[in-house]
Design an enzyme around this catalytic site. Structure first.
Site, PDB file in Angstrom:
ATOM      1  N   GLY A  36       0.810  -1.213   0.000  1.00 47.85           N
ATOM      2  CA  GLY A  36       0.000   0.000   0.000  1.00 47.85           C
ATOM      3  C   GLY A  36       0.844   1.263   0.000  1.00 47.85           C
ATOM      4  O   GLY A  36       0.485   2.264   0.610  1.00 47.85           O
ATOM      5  N   LYS A  37       1.976   1.197  -0.718  1.00 48.00           N
ATOM      6  CA  LYS A  37       2.815   2.404  -0.860  1.00 48.00           C
ATOM      7  C   LYS A  37       2.040   3.522  -1.528  1.00 48.00           C
ATOM      8  O   LYS A  37       2.165   4.682  -1.169  1.00 48.00           O
ATOM      9  CB  LYS A  37       4.016   2.087  -1.769  1.00 48.00           C
ATOM     10  CG  LYS A  37       5.226   1.600  -1.069  1.00 48.00           C
ATOM     11  CD  LYS A  37       6.453   1.704  -1.944  1.00 48.00           C
ATOM     12  CE  LYS A  37       6.316   1.254  -3.378  1.00 48.00           C
ATOM     13  NZ  LYS A  37       6.203  -0.137  -3.667  1.00 48.00           N
ATOM     14  N   ASP A  41      15.292  -4.652  -5.402  1.00 43.49           N
ATOM     15  CA  ASP A  41      14.987  -5.256  -6.705  1.00 43.49           C
ATOM     16  C   ASP A  41      15.981  -4.719  -7.727  1.00 43.49           C
ATOM     17  O   ASP A  41      16.264  -3.518  -7.751  1.00 43.49           O
ATOM     18  CB  ASP A  41      13.593  -4.847  -7.214  1.00 43.49           C
ATOM     19  CG  ASP A  41      12.474  -5.463  -6.415  1.00 43.49           C
ATOM     20  OD1 ASP A  41      12.765  -6.314  -5.564  1.00 43.49           O
ATOM     21  OD2 ASP A  41      11.314  -5.067  -6.646  1.00 43.49           O
ATOM     22  N   THR A  62      10.345  -7.062  14.068  1.00 38.83           N
ATOM     23  CA  THR A  62      10.907  -5.899  13.369  1.00 38.83           C
ATOM     24  C   THR A  62      12.109  -6.240  12.494  1.00 38.83           C
ATOM     25  O   THR A  62      12.593  -5.394  11.750  1.00 38.83           O
ATOM     26  CB  THR A  62      11.350  -4.811  14.380  1.00 38.83           C
ATOM     27  OG1 THR A  62      12.391  -5.355  15.201  1.00 38.83           O
ATOM     28  CG2 THR A  62      10.203  -4.347  15.249  1.00 38.83           C
ATOM     29  N   LYS A 121      11.710  -0.306  19.563  1.00 37.44           N
ATOM     30  CA  LYS A 121      12.740  -1.260  19.160  1.00 37.44           C
ATOM     31  C   LYS A 121      13.184  -0.983  17.719  1.00 37.44           C
ATOM     32  O   LYS A 121      14.381  -0.946  17.409  1.00 37.44           O
ATOM     33  CB  LYS A 121      12.179  -2.683  19.285  1.00 37.44           C
ATOM     34  CG  LYS A 121      13.166  -3.749  18.927  1.00 37.44           C
ATOM     35  CD  LYS A 121      12.636  -5.118  19.302  1.00 37.44           C
ATOM     36  CE  LYS A 121      13.622  -6.175  18.861  1.00 37.44           C
ATOM     37  NZ  LYS A 121      13.073  -7.514  19.026  1.00 37.44           N
ATOM     38  N   CYS A 172     -18.370   2.673 -21.177  1.00 41.21           N
ATOM     39  CA  CYS A 172     -17.577   2.479 -22.390  1.00 41.21           C
ATOM     40  C   CYS A 172     -18.042   1.238 -23.150  1.00 41.21           C
ATOM     41  O   CYS A 172     -19.021   1.302 -23.883  1.00 41.21           O
ATOM     42  CB  CYS A 172     -16.089   2.433 -22.043  1.00 41.21           C
ATOM     43  SG  CYS A 172     -15.078   2.829 -23.483  1.00 41.21           S
ATOM     44  N   GLN A 212     -21.404   0.332 -25.704  1.00 40.44           N
ATOM     45  CA  GLN A 212     -21.381  -0.322 -27.017  1.00 40.44           C
ATOM     46  C   GLN A 212     -22.279  -1.561 -27.009  1.00 40.44           C
ATOM     47  O   GLN A 212     -23.043  -1.806 -27.943  1.00 40.44           O
ATOM     48  CB  GLN A 212     -19.935  -0.664 -27.389  1.00 40.44           C
ATOM     49  CG  GLN A 212     -19.052   0.584 -27.459  1.00 40.44           C
ATOM     50  CD  GLN A 212     -17.579   0.277 -27.733  1.00 40.44           C
ATOM     51  OE1 GLN A 212     -17.163  -0.876 -27.793  1.00 40.44           O
ATOM     52  NE2 GLN A 212     -16.792   1.331 -27.886  1.00 40.44           N
ATOM     53  N   HIS A 214     -15.325   7.053 -19.614  1.00 39.88           N
ATOM     54  CA  HIS A 214     -15.198   6.342 -18.330  1.00 39.88           C
ATOM     55  C   HIS A 214     -15.443   7.321 -17.182  1.00 39.88           C
ATOM     56  O   HIS A 214     -14.495   7.951 -16.701  1.00 39.88           O
ATOM     57  CB  HIS A 214     -13.780   5.768 -18.188  1.00 39.88           C
ATOM     58  CG  HIS A 214     -13.521   4.586 -19.063  1.00 39.88           C
ATOM     59  ND1 HIS A 214     -13.796   3.297 -18.671  1.00 39.88           N
ATOM     60  CD2 HIS A 214     -13.016   4.499 -20.315  1.00 39.88           C
ATOM     61  CE1 HIS A 214     -13.465   2.451 -19.637  1.00 39.88           C
ATOM     62  NE2 HIS A 214     -12.990   3.163 -20.646  1.00 39.88           N
ATOM     63  N   GLU A 271     -15.919   6.764 -14.158  1.00 42.58           N
ATOM     64  CA  GLU A 271     -15.349   6.331 -12.863  1.00 42.58           C
ATOM     65  C   GLU A 271     -14.072   7.078 -12.507  1.00 42.58           C
ATOM     66  O   GLU A 271     -13.756   7.242 -11.326  1.00 42.58           O
ATOM     67  CB  GLU A 271     -15.080   4.813 -12.871  1.00 42.58           C
ATOM     68  CG  GLU A 271     -14.021   4.295 -13.854  1.00 42.58           C
ATOM     69  CD  GLU A 271     -14.573   3.903 -15.216  1.00 42.58           C
ATOM     70  OE1 GLU A 271     -15.638   4.424 -15.605  1.00 42.58           O
ATOM     71  OE2 GLU A 271     -13.928   3.087 -15.920  1.00 42.58           O
TER      72      GLU A 271
HETATM   73  N1  GLN Z   1     -13.068  -2.359 -26.603  1.00 41.17           N
HETATM   74  C1  GLN Z   1     -13.910  -1.223 -26.770  1.00 41.17           C
HETATM   75  C2  GLN Z   1     -13.249  -0.180 -27.642  1.00 41.17           C
HETATM   76  O1  GLN Z   1     -12.069  -0.239 -27.877  1.00 41.17           O
HETATM   77  C3  GLN Z   1     -14.285  -0.617 -25.431  1.00 41.17           C
HETATM   78  C4  GLN Z   1     -13.133  -0.033 -24.693  1.00 41.17           C
HETATM   79  C5  GLN Z   1     -13.406   0.238 -23.253  1.00 41.17           C
HETATM   80  O2  GLN Z   1     -14.347  -0.278 -22.679  1.00 41.17           O
HETATM   81  N2  GLN Z   1     -12.563   1.015 -22.629  1.00 41.17           N
HETATM   82  O3  GLN Z   1     -13.870   0.714 -28.104  1.00 41.17           O
END
Ligand code: GLN
Length: 535
Positions: free
Chosen positions: A20-21, A150, A191, A226, A386, A390, A511, A513
């Site tokens: 969770g950095k 790493d 630790t 510690k 998105c 479609q 999108h 979100e």
């Molecule tokens: N695969 C679809 C496109 O390229 C939908 C892409 C997505 O959902 N971000 O248009």
């Protein structure tokens, strides 16, 4: 309180990955912003990829998209949600981007015959990107991906070490996130791995100023003492971060530990007292058990890694809390319903609402189309993101009798492609940075559901797709029971569709979100949750 010079907080991690950095870095950002500072964040990823655009989301998690169209690591989503600022492409740096530029510069003769070396050229180039990203901010928080020691991340670690020298050690600070394992036999947190990790970091030339200790259980003051003794980090600069009931509690826990004050003091900032009351109310909302629980059927493709849909889940949850409801999100494997005749309706029936998120490739598309067909005919609330738009257009067309309706992705030579690629996109299916990416304007139609949920007509949202609605079919939408309620004013591409005579059927080509915040849920998610509560 504008400061002229940018100061840096570098966040590294040790002992384990996945500590969770990103959330720690974002939380520090939250607390410094609450003190009146202008804060930026940046993720440095050791992958040799140029960006996250073609990384497999199953392994790497969600590809987060910035307003300027960068395809980035999901930690940028945490940054945006925790500091409530929009990041840009500058906030995401993968090794491949630096190497590509370095080699291009070498080919262009920019090194005038010098040997091109990891030190100083690669490490110098990394510093240039970091400095550039931090310009104009009081404090720039830089998270180094991976675990200290790493092989992959060595050049980033060396770059931040050198940068500390250049800026002067009063102008930068190193936070190291470690893990304290719990040993049940002796009932204590150990630790030693953290001590070793600090030693490893020291071996690379970096002395941590602050330690953040992740653990499954809460740790006692004696454990902190510690660790302080053995690591040389003062007790007041060590914060315990036991597992939290919500990720949004992390800033409050760090605040209680006094870490932000330690950071502000060390960097010489004269800051105001933070007001965390709004954030406290986010945490209260996020951790309340409400009487009402909404059941969401999440019809998706990647079924084994919640990180794949991080921003969508956070957006759904934020909208639920703000409407005083709990939600459960059940994943329904779309691909299971791809075969003709398989009935997704039997499963979806028990849910309050259906969400179809974004996605790529053919697997699961038929299942998602069936989910949208079911939502349309059964008046089930539907939110399409998105790909979810479609599939909804295809569903509506098929429901209305255009049984051959399809998308370029499933049948590139289909006769009734209601979803097509834009010019010049068809041959780029697996290439990076070639989609419609980032912010585009959208104008909503007055009086539509989209207008109602947004309560405004002009919106800007982030995109990541190749497919678009084929505008030749727009005239048929009404007979299909849907309407296009938002368009890009420049290209006339469809941005939003919705169901006619449906309680809530809303889908966007963008999108939404990515713009949701824990303290300010996105209108589309908010509208969706409210529609579920009204039923
Ligand atoms: N695969 C679809 C496109 O390229 C939908 C892409 C997505 O959902 N971000 O248009």
């Amino acid at each position: 309180m504008a400061q002229s010079m940018t100061k840096y907080v570098f966040v590294t991690g040790g002992v384990l990955s996945g500590l969770g950095k990103g959330i720690t870095a974002a939380s520090i950002g939250n607390l410094l912003k609450a003190r009146g500072l202008r804060v930026n964040l940046q993720k440095c990823d050791p992958y040799l990829n140029v960006d996250a655009g073609i990384l497999n989301p199953r392994e790497h998690g969600e590809c987060f998209v910035t307003k300027d169209g960068a395809e980035t690591d999901l930690d940028l989503g945490h940054y945006e949600r925790f500091i409530d600022e929009e990041m840009t492409a500058a906030s995401s740096l993968m090794s491949g981007r630096v190497l590509k530029k370095l080699i291009e510069d070498e080919r262009a003769g920019k090194f005038e015959g010098d040997d091109v070396q990891i030190i100083p050229h690669l490490t110098g180039a990394i510093q240039d990107w970091i400095i550039k990203a931090g310009e104009g901010f009081d404090v720039h928080i830089v998270e180094i991906g991976g675990t200290v020691g790493d092989y992959e991340s060595l050049s980033f670690i060396e770059a931040i070490r050198e940068l500390g020298l250049k800026t002067g050690l009063n102008n930068c600070l190193y936070v190291h996130v470690v893990y304290l394992p719990y040993l049940s036999a002796s009932n204590e947190l150990k630790t030693k791995p953290a001590q070793n990790s600090v030693r490893e970091l020291r071996g690379l030339g970096i002395t941590p100023d602050v330690l953040v200790c992740r653990s499954e259980q809460s740790s006692s003051q004696s454990v902190i003492k510690k660790l302080s003794l053995f690591s040389g980090v003062p007790v007041d600069s060590i914060a315990a971060l036991p597992n939290a009931d919500s990720i949004y509690r992390v800033p409050l826990t760090l605040e209680k530990a006094g870490i932000a004050d330690v950071i502000a003091l060390k960097l010489g900032f004269n800051v105001k007292k933070p007001d965390l009351s709004e954030w406290q109310s986010v945490v209260d909302k996020a951790t309340t058990a409400y009487p009402k629980t909404l059941k969401i059927g999440f019809v998706a493709k990647y079924m084994d890694n919640t990180d794949t849909y991080m921003s969508v889940f956070e957006a759904l949850k934020a909208a639920a809390w703000h409407n005083s409801a709990n939600i459960t999100i059940d994943w329904i494997n779309a691909a299971k319903y791809d075969a003709p005749g398989s009935d997704i309706g039997a499963v979806l029936k028990s849910y309050d609402g259906i969400v179809v998120p974004g996605g790529f490739g053919q697997r699961g598309l038929e299942g998602k189309i069936k989910a949208a067909q079911y939502a349309l005919t059964q008046q089930k609330p539907y939110l399409g993101l998105c790909l979810g738009l479609q599939m909804a257009v295809i569903a509506a067309a098929r429901n209305a009798g255009l049984t051959e309706a399809n998308t370029f992705e499933l049948d590139p030579d289909g006769q009734n492609l209601v979803i097509i690629t834009m010019d010049g996109q068809a041959d780029k299916l697996m290439t990076g940075g070639t989609m419609r990416l980032g912010n585009y304007n959208c104008r909503l139609e007055e009086g539509t559901l989209a207008h109602k949920v947004y309560n405004q007509l002009d919106i800007v949202e982030r995109h990541r797709h190749r497919g678009e609605c084929n505008n030749n079919y727009l005239k048929d939408y009404q007979t299909w029971g849907i309407k296009a309620s938002g368009f890009n004013p420049d290209s006339n591409l469809v941005e939003v569709i919705e169901g006619i005579n449906h309680p809530f059927f809303l889908a966007s080509q963008y999108h939404p979100e990515f713009k949701s915040r824990p303290n300010r849920p996105h209108p589309m998610f908010n509208g969706f949750i409210q529609a579920l509560l009204e039923r």
